[in-house]
Motif scaffolding. Structure first.
Motif, PDB file in Angstrom:
ATOM      1  N   GLY A 156       0.819  -1.202   0.000  1.00  0.00           N
ATOM      2  CA  GLY A 156       0.000   0.000   0.000  1.00  0.00           C
ATOM      3  C   GLY A 156       0.855   1.255   0.000  1.00  0.00           C
ATOM      4  N   SER A 157       2.085   1.114  -0.485  1.00  0.00           N
ATOM      5  CA  SER A 157       3.042   2.219  -0.487  1.00  0.00           C
ATOM      6  C   SER A 157       3.766   2.260  -1.828  1.00  0.00           C
ATOM      7  CB  SER A 157       4.028   2.011   0.662  1.00  0.00           C
ATOM      8  OG  SER A 157       4.930   3.086   0.744  1.00  0.00           O
ATOM      9  N   GLY A 158       4.792   3.079  -1.936  1.00  0.00           N
ATOM     10  CA  GLY A 158       5.540   3.209  -3.183  1.00  0.00           C
ATOM     11  C   GLY A 158       6.605   2.155  -3.379  1.00  0.00           C
ATOM     12  N   PHE A 159       6.930   1.420  -2.335  1.00  0.00           N
ATOM     13  CA  PHE A 159       7.964   0.387  -2.391  1.00  0.00           C
ATOM     14  C   PHE A 159       7.899  -0.442  -1.118  1.00  0.00           C
ATOM     15  CE2 PHE A 159       9.806   4.088  -0.372  1.00  0.00           C
ATOM     16  CZ  PHE A 159      10.465   3.571   0.725  1.00  0.00           C
ATOM     17  N   ILE A 160       8.629  -1.555  -1.121  1.00  0.00           N
ATOM     18  CA  ILE A 160       8.828  -2.328   0.111  1.00  0.00           C
ATOM     19  C   ILE A 160      10.318  -2.300   0.430  1.00  0.00           C
ATOM     20  CG2 ILE A 160       8.994  -4.672   1.055  1.00  0.00           C
ATOM     21  CD1 ILE A 160       6.272  -5.274   0.130  1.00  0.00           C
ATOM     22  N   PRO A 161      10.669  -1.886   1.655  1.00  0.00           N
ATOM     23  CA  PRO A 161      12.058  -1.998   2.088  1.00  0.00           C
ATOM     24  C   PRO A 161      12.322  -3.452   2.507  1.00  0.00           C
ATOM     25  CG  PRO A 161      10.749  -0.923   3.780  1.00  0.00           C
ATOM     26  CD  PRO A 161       9.831  -1.210   2.624  1.00  0.00           C
ATOM     27  N   PHE A 162      13.387  -4.037   1.964  1.00  0.00           N
ATOM     28  CA  PHE A 162      13.630  -5.465   2.203  1.00  0.00           C
ATOM     29  C   PHE A 162      15.081  -5.737   2.575  1.00  0.00           C
ATOM     30  CE2 PHE A 162      14.909  -4.787  -2.113  1.00  0.00           C
ATOM     31  CZ  PHE A 162      16.011  -5.610  -2.274  1.00  0.00           C
ATOM     32  N   MET A 163      15.269  -6.885   3.208  1.00  0.00           N
ATOM     33  CA  MET A 163      16.590  -7.421   3.526  1.00  0.00           C
ATOM     34  C   MET A 163      16.570  -8.891   3.132  1.00  0.00           C
ATOM     35  SD  MET A 163      16.822  -5.683   7.292  1.00  0.00           S
ATOM     36  CE  MET A 163      18.414  -6.321   7.737  1.00  0.00           C
ATOM     37  N   SER A 164      17.497  -9.300   2.262  1.00  0.00           N
ATOM     38  CA  SER A 164      17.550 -10.695   1.796  1.00  0.00           C
ATOM     39  C   SER A 164      18.547 -11.487   2.630  1.00  0.00           C
ATOM     40  CB  SER A 164      17.992 -10.749   0.331  1.00  0.00           C
ATOM     41  OG  SER A 164      17.030 -10.150  -0.490  1.00  0.00           O
ATOM     42  N   PHE A 165      18.099 -12.645   3.098  1.00  0.00           N
ATOM     43  CA  PHE A 165      18.940 -13.542   3.885  1.00  0.00           C
ATOM     44  C   PHE A 165      18.882 -14.948   3.304  1.00  0.00           C
ATOM     45  CE2 PHE A 165      17.899 -10.258   6.953  1.00  0.00           C
ATOM     46  CZ  PHE A 165      19.077 -10.109   7.677  1.00  0.00           C
ATOM     47  N   PRO A 166      19.955 -15.720   3.441  1.00  0.00           N
ATOM     48  CA  PRO A 166      19.869 -17.136   3.095  1.00  0.00           C
ATOM     49  C   PRO A 166      18.786 -17.785   3.965  1.00  0.00           C
ATOM     50  CG  PRO A 166      22.146 -16.505   3.555  1.00  0.00           C
ATOM     51  CD  PRO A 166      21.272 -15.348   3.948  1.00  0.00           C
ATOM     52  N   ALA A 167      18.039 -18.707   3.394  1.00  0.00           N
ATOM     53  CA  ALA A 167      16.941 -19.351   4.128  1.00  0.00           C
ATOM     54  C   ALA A 167      17.424 -19.960   5.445  1.00  0.00           C
ATOM     55  CB  ALA A 167      16.279 -20.409   3.259  1.00  0.00           C
ATOM     56  N   GLY A 168      18.621 -20.523   5.455  1.00  0.00           N
ATOM     57  CA  GLY A 168      19.152 -21.145   6.671  1.00  0.00           C
ATOM     58  C   GLY A 168      19.475 -20.174   7.785  1.00  0.00           C
ATOM     59  N   ALA A 169      19.492 -18.874   7.474  1.00  0.00           N
ATOM     60  CA  ALA A 169      19.792 -17.855   8.479  1.00  0.00           C
ATOM     61  C   ALA A 169      18.534 -17.292   9.127  1.00  0.00           C
ATOM     62  CB  ALA A 169      20.590 -16.716   7.842  1.00  0.00           C
ATOM     63  N   VAL A 170      17.357 -17.774   8.692  1.00  0.00           N
ATOM     64  CA  VAL A 170      16.086 -17.229   9.180  1.00  0.00           C
ATOM     65  C   VAL A 170      15.302 -18.316   9.912  1.00  0.00           C
ATOM     66  CG1 VAL A 170      13.896 -16.140   8.536  1.00  0.00           C
ATOM     67  CG2 VAL A 170      15.991 -15.587   7.270  1.00  0.00           C
ATOM     68  N   ARG A 171      14.822 -17.964  11.098  1.00  0.00           N
ATOM     69  CA  ARG A 171      13.970 -18.868  11.869  1.00  0.00           C
ATOM     70  C   ARG A 171      12.647 -18.175  12.133  1.00  0.00           C
ATOM     71  NH1 ARG A 171      15.014 -20.107  17.996  1.00  0.00           N
ATOM     72  NH2 ARG A 171      15.767 -18.029  17.601  1.00  0.00           N
ATOM     73  N   LEU A 172      11.551 -18.825  11.782  1.00  0.00           N
ATOM     74  CA  LEU A 172      10.200 -18.300  12.004  1.00  0.00           C
ATOM     75  C   LEU A 172       9.528 -19.023  13.152  1.00  0.00           C
ATOM     76  CD1 LEU A 172       8.814 -18.157   8.365  1.00  0.00           C
ATOM     77  CD2 LEU A 172       9.288 -16.211   9.820  1.00  0.00           C
ATOM     78  N   THR A 173       8.722 -18.303  13.903  1.00  0.00           N
ATOM     79  CA  THR A 173       7.853 -18.919  14.900  1.00  0.00           C
ATOM     80  C   THR A 173       6.460 -18.350  14.693  1.00  0.00           C
ATOM     81  OG1 THR A 173       8.453 -17.249  16.548  1.00  0.00           O
ATOM     82  CG2 THR A 173       9.665 -19.317  16.610  1.00  0.00           C
ATOM     83  N   GLY A 174       5.473 -19.194  14.821  1.00  0.00           N
ATOM     84  CA  GLY A 174       4.094 -18.795  14.584  1.00  0.00           C
ATOM     85  C   GLY A 174       3.651 -19.212  13.194  1.00  0.00           C
ATOM     86  N   ALA A 175       2.365 -19.134  12.988  1.00  0.00           N
ATOM     87  CA  ALA A 175       1.774 -19.542  11.708  1.00  0.00           C
ATOM     88  C   ALA A 175       1.909 -18.435  10.676  1.00  0.00           C
ATOM     89  CB  ALA A 175       0.302 -19.881  11.908  1.00  0.00           C
ATOM     90  N   THR A 176       2.009 -18.852   9.414  1.00  0.00           N
ATOM     91  CA  THR A 176       1.991 -17.887   8.314  1.00  0.00           C
ATOM     92  C   THR A 176       0.850 -18.230   7.372  1.00  0.00           C
ATOM     93  OG1 THR A 176       3.467 -19.184   6.896  1.00  0.00           O
ATOM     94  CG2 THR A 176       4.492 -17.565   8.348  1.00  0.00           C
ATOM     95  N   GLU A 177       0.332 -17.223   6.757  1.00  0.00           N
ATOM     96  CA  GLU A 177      -0.597 -17.402   5.655  1.00  0.00           C
ATOM     97  C   GLU A 177       0.156 -16.954   4.412  1.00  0.00           C
ATOM     98  OE1 GLU A 177      -5.159 -16.136   4.753  1.00  0.00           O
ATOM     99  OE2 GLU A 177      -4.547 -16.589   6.816  1.00  0.00           O
ATOM    100  N   VAL A 178      -0.070 -17.617   3.296  1.00  0.00           N
ATOM    101  CA  VAL A 178       0.711 -17.382   2.087  1.00  0.00           C
ATOM    102  C   VAL A 178      -0.188 -16.883   0.966  1.00  0.00           C
ATOM    103  CG1 VAL A 178       2.113 -18.547   0.330  1.00  0.00           C
ATOM    104  CG2 VAL A 178       2.403 -19.138   2.725  1.00  0.00           C
ATOM    105  N   TYR A 179       0.338 -15.921   0.222  1.00  0.00           N
ATOM    106  CA  TYR A 179      -0.310 -15.476  -1.006  1.00  0.00           C
ATOM    107  C   TYR A 179       0.725 -15.566  -2.117  1.00  0.00           C
ATOM    108  CZ  TYR A 179      -2.682 -12.856  -4.570  1.00  0.00           C
ATOM    109  OH  TYR A 179      -3.265 -12.497  -5.755  1.00  0.00           O
ATOM    110  N   GLU A 180       0.371 -16.231  -3.214  1.00  0.00           N
ATOM    111  CA  GLU A 180       1.278 -16.383  -4.349  1.00  0.00           C
ATOM    112  C   GLU A 180       0.703 -15.697  -5.573  1.00  0.00           C
ATOM    113  OE1 GLU A 180       3.465 -20.594  -3.352  1.00  0.00           O
ATOM    114  OE2 GLU A 180       1.693 -20.645  -4.637  1.00  0.00           O
ATOM    115  N   SER A 181       1.601 -15.077  -6.352  1.00  0.00           N
ATOM    116  CA  SER A 181       1.207 -14.417  -7.590  1.00  0.00           C
ATOM    117  C   SER A 181       2.379 -14.476  -8.558  1.00  0.00           C
ATOM    118  CB  SER A 181       0.799 -12.970  -7.323  1.00  0.00           C
ATOM    119  OG  SER A 181       1.888 -12.227  -6.829  1.00  0.00           O
ATOM    120  N   PRO A 182       2.132 -14.276  -9.852  1.00  0.00           N
ATOM    121  CA  PRO A 182       3.250 -14.229 -10.803  1.00  0.00           C
ATOM    122  C   PRO A 182       4.165 -13.047 -10.471  1.00  0.00           C
ATOM    123  CG  PRO A 182       1.159 -14.405 -11.965  1.00  0.00           C
ATOM    124  CD  PRO A 182       0.847 -14.141 -10.523  1.00  0.00           C
ATOM    125  N   SER A 183       5.476 -13.277 -10.494  1.00  0.00           N
ATOM    126  CA  SER A 183       6.420 -12.208 -10.180  1.00  0.00           C
ATOM    127  C   SER A 183       6.811 -11.442 -11.431  1.00  0.00           C
ATOM    128  CB  SER A 183       7.678 -12.791  -9.526  1.00  0.00           C
ATOM    129  OG  SER A 183       8.485 -13.424 -10.496  1.00  0.00           O
TER     130      SER A 183
END
Length: 136
Positions: A41-68
């Motif tokens: 809902g803004s002009g951009f998303i500020p992001f930080m990219s990490f290797p998947a192995g460096a990220v740990r999630l806790t809690g449930a996620t809901e996913v939305y997929e679309s063509p990139s």
């Protein structure tokens, strides 16, 4: 998860979905693609990219997929309770996850260096002069 010293923590608005990332991000910047603009809902998303192995999630996620913009599938992960957008990437499938910097507990840890997918951005979505523009 690797232990490279530096830690980034954050999560959703209601704190039901949390993450911890370790080490330095592979990339850090602003994405101006249409999908990121609409998702945030803004002009951009500020992001930080990490290797998947460096990220740990806790809690449930809901996913939305679309063509990139590159013709693959863009995966957005958000909290099923408060619907905050927290992270991009297919959990358990992608090699890299993009943490959205607005979800950081300490936003001062975000130091953007690049701007991506800038063609087509609205004029009001300014690119800070210090960012290197990388257009694919």
């Amino acid at each position: 998860m690797s232990d490279n010293g530096k830690r980034y923590t954050g999560g959703c608005l209601c704190d039901a979905l949390r993450y911890e990332a370790s080490g330095e991000p592979k990339a850090s910047g602003h994405c101006y693609c249409c999908d990121c603009r609409k998702a945030s809902g803004s002009g951009f998303i500020p992001f930080m990219s990490f290797p998947a192995g460096a990220v740990r999630l806790t809690g449930a996620t809901e996913v939305y997929e679309s063509p990139s913009a590159r013709g693959k599938t863009a995966t957005c992960n958000f909290c099923p309770r408060c619907h905050s957008l927290v992270m991009g990437g297919a959990i358990g499938k992608d090699h890299t996850y993009n943490i959205y910097a607005g979800s950081l507990d300490d936003p001062s840890l975000f130091h953007p260096t690049i701007a991506v997918f800038t063609p087509g951005r609205p004029e009001w979505a300014m690119i800070p002069p210090a960012l290197k523009v990388l257009d694919a």
